[in-house]
Design a protein around this motif. Structure first.
Motif, PDB file in Angstrom:
ATOM      1  N   LEU A   1      10.700  -1.933   4.395  1.00  0.00           N
ATOM      2  CA  LEU A   1      10.070  -2.782   3.736  1.00  0.00           C
ATOM      3  C   LEU A   1       8.623  -2.319   3.714  1.00  0.00           C
ATOM      4  CD1 LEU A   1      10.118  -5.363   1.852  1.00  0.00           C
ATOM      5  CD2 LEU A   1       9.351  -6.757   4.021  1.00  0.00           C
ATOM      6  N   ALA A   2       7.946  -1.887   4.852  1.00  0.00           N
ATOM      7  CA  ALA A   2       6.535  -1.644   5.133  1.00  0.00           C
ATOM      8  C   ALA A   2       6.174  -0.258   4.783  1.00  0.00           C
ATOM      9  CB  ALA A   2       5.743  -1.938   6.378  1.00  0.00           C
ATOM     10  N   THR A   3       7.243   0.702   5.119  1.00  0.00           N
ATOM     11  CA  THR A   3       6.931   2.123   5.095  1.00  0.00           C
ATOM     12  C   THR A   3       7.288   2.786   3.827  1.00  0.00           C
ATOM     13  OG1 THR A   3       7.768   1.942   7.372  1.00  0.00           O
ATOM     14  CG2 THR A   3       7.529   4.256   6.569  1.00  0.00           C
ATOM     15  N   GLY A   4       8.362   2.214   3.124  1.00  0.00           N
ATOM     16  CA  GLY A   4       8.736   2.899   1.997  1.00  0.00           C
ATOM     17  C   GLY A   4       7.601   3.019   0.708  1.00  0.00           C
ATOM     18  N   PRO A   5       7.124   1.687   0.363  1.00  0.00           N
ATOM     19  CA  PRO A   5       6.135   2.008  -0.635  1.00  0.00           C
ATOM     20  C   PRO A   5       4.927   2.798  -0.260  1.00  0.00           C
ATOM     21  CG  PRO A   5       6.992  -0.300  -0.326  1.00  0.00           C
ATOM     22  CD  PRO A   5       7.664   0.586   0.977  1.00  0.00           C
ATOM     23  N   VAL A   6       4.537   2.670   1.036  1.00  0.00           N
ATOM     24  CA  VAL A   6       3.426   3.541   1.337  1.00  0.00           C
ATOM     25  C   VAL A   6       3.886   5.111   1.297  1.00  0.00           C
ATOM     26  CG1 VAL A   6       1.952   4.035   3.419  1.00  0.00           C
ATOM     27  CG2 VAL A   6       2.403   1.862   2.911  1.00  0.00           C
ATOM     28  N   VAL A   7       4.918   5.385   1.967  1.00  0.00           N
ATOM     29  CA  VAL A   7       5.183   6.837   1.900  1.00  0.00           C
ATOM     30  C   VAL A   7       5.460   7.446   0.469  1.00  0.00           C
ATOM     31  CG1 VAL A   7       6.770   8.579   2.487  1.00  0.00           C
ATOM     32  CG2 VAL A   7       6.322   7.264   4.029  1.00  0.00           C
ATOM     33  N   GLY A   8       5.878   6.336  -0.390  1.00  0.00           N
ATOM     34  CA  GLY A   8       6.101   6.808  -1.729  1.00  0.00           C
ATOM     35  C   GLY A   8       4.926   7.064  -2.426  1.00  0.00           C
ATOM     36  N   LEU A   9       3.810   6.035  -2.237  1.00  0.00           N
ATOM     37  CA  LEU A   9       2.484   6.292  -3.010  1.00  0.00           C
ATOM     38  C   LEU A   9       1.809   7.650  -2.496  1.00  0.00           C
ATOM     39  CD1 LEU A   9       1.142   2.675  -2.864  1.00  0.00           C
ATOM     40  CD2 LEU A   9       1.263   3.914  -4.803  1.00  0.00           C
ATOM     41  N   LEU A  10       1.750   7.789  -1.239  1.00  0.00           N
ATOM     42  CA  LEU A  10       1.290   9.015  -0.879  1.00  0.00           C
ATOM     43  C   LEU A  10       1.891  10.441  -1.209  1.00  0.00           C
ATOM     44  CD1 LEU A  10       0.554   7.881   3.012  1.00  0.00           C
ATOM     45  CD2 LEU A  10      -1.178   7.940   1.121  1.00  0.00           C
ATOM     46  N   HIS A  11       3.169  10.268  -1.455  1.00  0.00           N
ATOM     47  CA  HIS A  11       3.782  11.258  -2.016  1.00  0.00           C
ATOM     48  C   HIS A  11       3.586  11.479  -3.496  1.00  0.00           C
ATOM     49  CE1 HIS A  11       5.980  13.012   1.309  1.00  0.00           C
ATOM     50  NE2 HIS A  11       6.768  12.264   1.562  1.00  0.00           N
ATOM     51  N   ARG A  12       3.556  10.523  -4.457  1.00  0.00           N
ATOM     52  CA  ARG A  12       3.243  10.697  -5.593  1.00  0.00           C
ATOM     53  C   ARG A  12       1.748  11.140  -5.875  1.00  0.00           C
ATOM     54  NH1 ARG A  12       4.387   5.791  -7.295  1.00  0.00           N
ATOM     55  NH2 ARG A  12       2.485   4.703  -7.519  1.00  0.00           N
ATOM     56  N   ASN A  13       0.810  10.824  -4.965  1.00  0.00           N
ATOM     57  CA  ASN A  13      -0.584  11.263  -5.224  1.00  0.00           C
ATOM     58  C   ASN A  13      -0.922  12.676  -4.443  1.00  0.00           C
ATOM     59  OD1 ASN A  13      -2.513   8.895  -6.546  1.00  0.00           O
ATOM     60  ND2 ASN A  13      -0.774   7.946  -5.195  1.00  0.00           N
ATOM     61  N   GLU A  14       0.071  13.244  -4.113  1.00  0.00           N
ATOM     62  CA  GLU A  14       0.131  14.764  -3.354  1.00  0.00           C
ATOM     63  C   GLU A  14      -0.634  14.530  -2.040  1.00  0.00           C
ATOM     64  OE1 GLU A  14      -0.592  17.353  -6.493  1.00  0.00           O
ATOM     65  OE2 GLU A  14       1.374  17.309  -7.161  1.00  0.00           O
ATOM     66  N   VAL A  15      -0.550  13.580  -1.448  1.00  0.00           N
ATOM     67  CA  VAL A  15      -1.238  13.328  -0.009  1.00  0.00           C
ATOM     68  C   VAL A  15      -0.432  14.018   1.014  1.00  0.00           C
ATOM     69  CG1 VAL A  15      -2.431  11.907   1.554  1.00  0.00           C
ATOM     70  CG2 VAL A  15      -2.539  11.155  -0.682  1.00  0.00           C
ATOM     71  N   TRP A  16      -1.238  14.777   1.735  1.00  0.00           N
ATOM     72  CA  TRP A  16      -0.337  15.674   2.913  1.00  0.00           C
ATOM     73  C   TRP A  16      -1.109  15.270   4.128  1.00  0.00           C
ATOM     74  CZ3 TRP A  16       4.571  16.677   2.060  1.00  0.00           C
ATOM     75  CH2 TRP A  16       5.046  17.188   1.100  1.00  0.00           C
ATOM     76  N   HIS A  17      -0.338  14.497   5.294  1.00  0.00           N
ATOM     77  CA  HIS A  17      -1.033  14.183   6.127  1.00  0.00           C
ATOM     78  C   HIS A  17       0.234  14.422   7.448  1.00  0.00           C
ATOM     79  CE1 HIS A  17      -2.566  11.668   9.499  1.00  0.00           C
ATOM     80  NE2 HIS A  17      -3.766  11.887   9.045  1.00  0.00           N
TER      81      HIS A  17
END
Length: 310
Positions: free
Chosen positions: A144-160
């Motif tokens: 619930l907490a992790t999925g939306p965050v990971v999705g947003l970062l991938h959609r914005n091509e953030v790599w960390h």
């Protein structure tokens, strides 16, 4: 004098449209952040005022607090607040750069041994919180907490570095999800819609869609909600799972089912111009603060599907 990049004046828009009614509700009841986000989304307002309003919720640790997520009160940073902040940054095209680098450092610092996020950290203890949100000493990883965050970062091509293990956690959680909680399904969709492995995402979404229908987690007949086996006072609709037409969850529903869902969403606009909060409510202030965000998302969904809102 209006702030540079501020919203256009309302006088040129037709009276009594859903958008104009919602605008009045937002100016009358919303926090500054949601007022500026509404202006950006619907009134040609610039992104800078939204970012400045969001800064009021940012803490020195790189996370966000101060009841940005209305059900968690108090100043301390929490993953759910930070997820909301990333959602706002994504909405204004600012989900990148040093700001997001700081956010990822915060996410790393609060992650569980699995490299994923808990919904609420123990630091929330002592501050008001919704009674249905548990605060424990050793909180588990939550899709619930992790999925939306990971999705947003991938959609914005953030790599960390944080993303590698967090992405692995999301895949494992999605692959073992039994579709008993609609909120978890929505979090899974938020991840799958942006996951880099598109073939795997499509296969996972297809499985979840079958489970959603088998277990009747989506109310497909909004005019007969009393017959739908859901928690008291809570229902989830096709538009809750497929918030845009390009979501993988859109394939779960027929055109007629989606049309009925959107008709219901449009008709839910209240006399005061806002949309209601359909989840459990526990105090007046959090409920009112949440309504502005719900209203913005309702308008965004209707517009994404080509429904006229003004």
């Amino acid at each position: 004098m209006a702030e540079s990049g501020g919203p256009s004046l309302p006088s040129a828009r037709p009276a009594h449209t859903p958008l104009l009614r919602a605008e009045r509700f937002v100016w009358l009841t919303a926090r500054v952040l949601e007022q500026r986000l509404f202006a950006h989304r619907f009134l040609k307002g610039g992104p800078d005022p939204v970012e400045r309003a969001l800064d009021a919720y940012r803490n020195e640790d790189g996370g966000y607090g101060h009841a940005l997520e209305p059900d968690l009160r108090g100043p301390v940073s929490q993953p759910l607040h930070t997820a909301r902040a990333l959602h706002v940054l994504d909405a204004v095209g600012r989900c990148g750069g040093q700001r997001v680098e700081r956010v990822c450092r915060y996410l790393t610092s609060v992650s569980t041994a699995e490299g994923a996020l808990p919904a609420v950290c123990p630091s929330q203890r002592g501050y008001p919180v919704a009674p249905f949100v548990p605060v424990v000493d050793d909180p588990p990883s939550e899709l619930l907490a992790t999925g939306p965050v990971v999705g947003l970062l991938h959609r914005n091509e953030v790599w960390h570095a944080w993303l590698f293990r967090a992405t692995d956690f999301c895949w494992q959680a999605v692959d073992t999800l039994k579709a008993s909680d609609p909120y978890e399904i929505e979090a899974a969709v938020a991840f799958l819609d942006a996951a880099p492995d598109r073939a795997r995402a499509e296969a996972a979404a297809d499985r979840l869609g079958r489970l959603v229908r088998e277990r009747r987690l989506a109310a497909l007949a909004p005019d007969r909600l009393d017959t739908h086996p859901v928690a008291p006072g809570e229902h989830h609709f096709p538009h809750d799972f497929a918030r845009t037409p390009d979501s993988l969850a859109r394939a779960w529903f027929t055109d007629d089912e989606m049309a009925r869902s959107l008709d219901f969403l449009a008709a839910e606009q209240q006399e005061d111009g806002g949309w209601p909060v359909r989840r459990r409510q526990w105090a007046p202030a959090p409920a009112l603060e949440a309504r502005a965000g719900v209203t913005i998302e309702a308008l965004r969904t209707l517009r994404a599907y080509g429904r006229y809102v003004g």
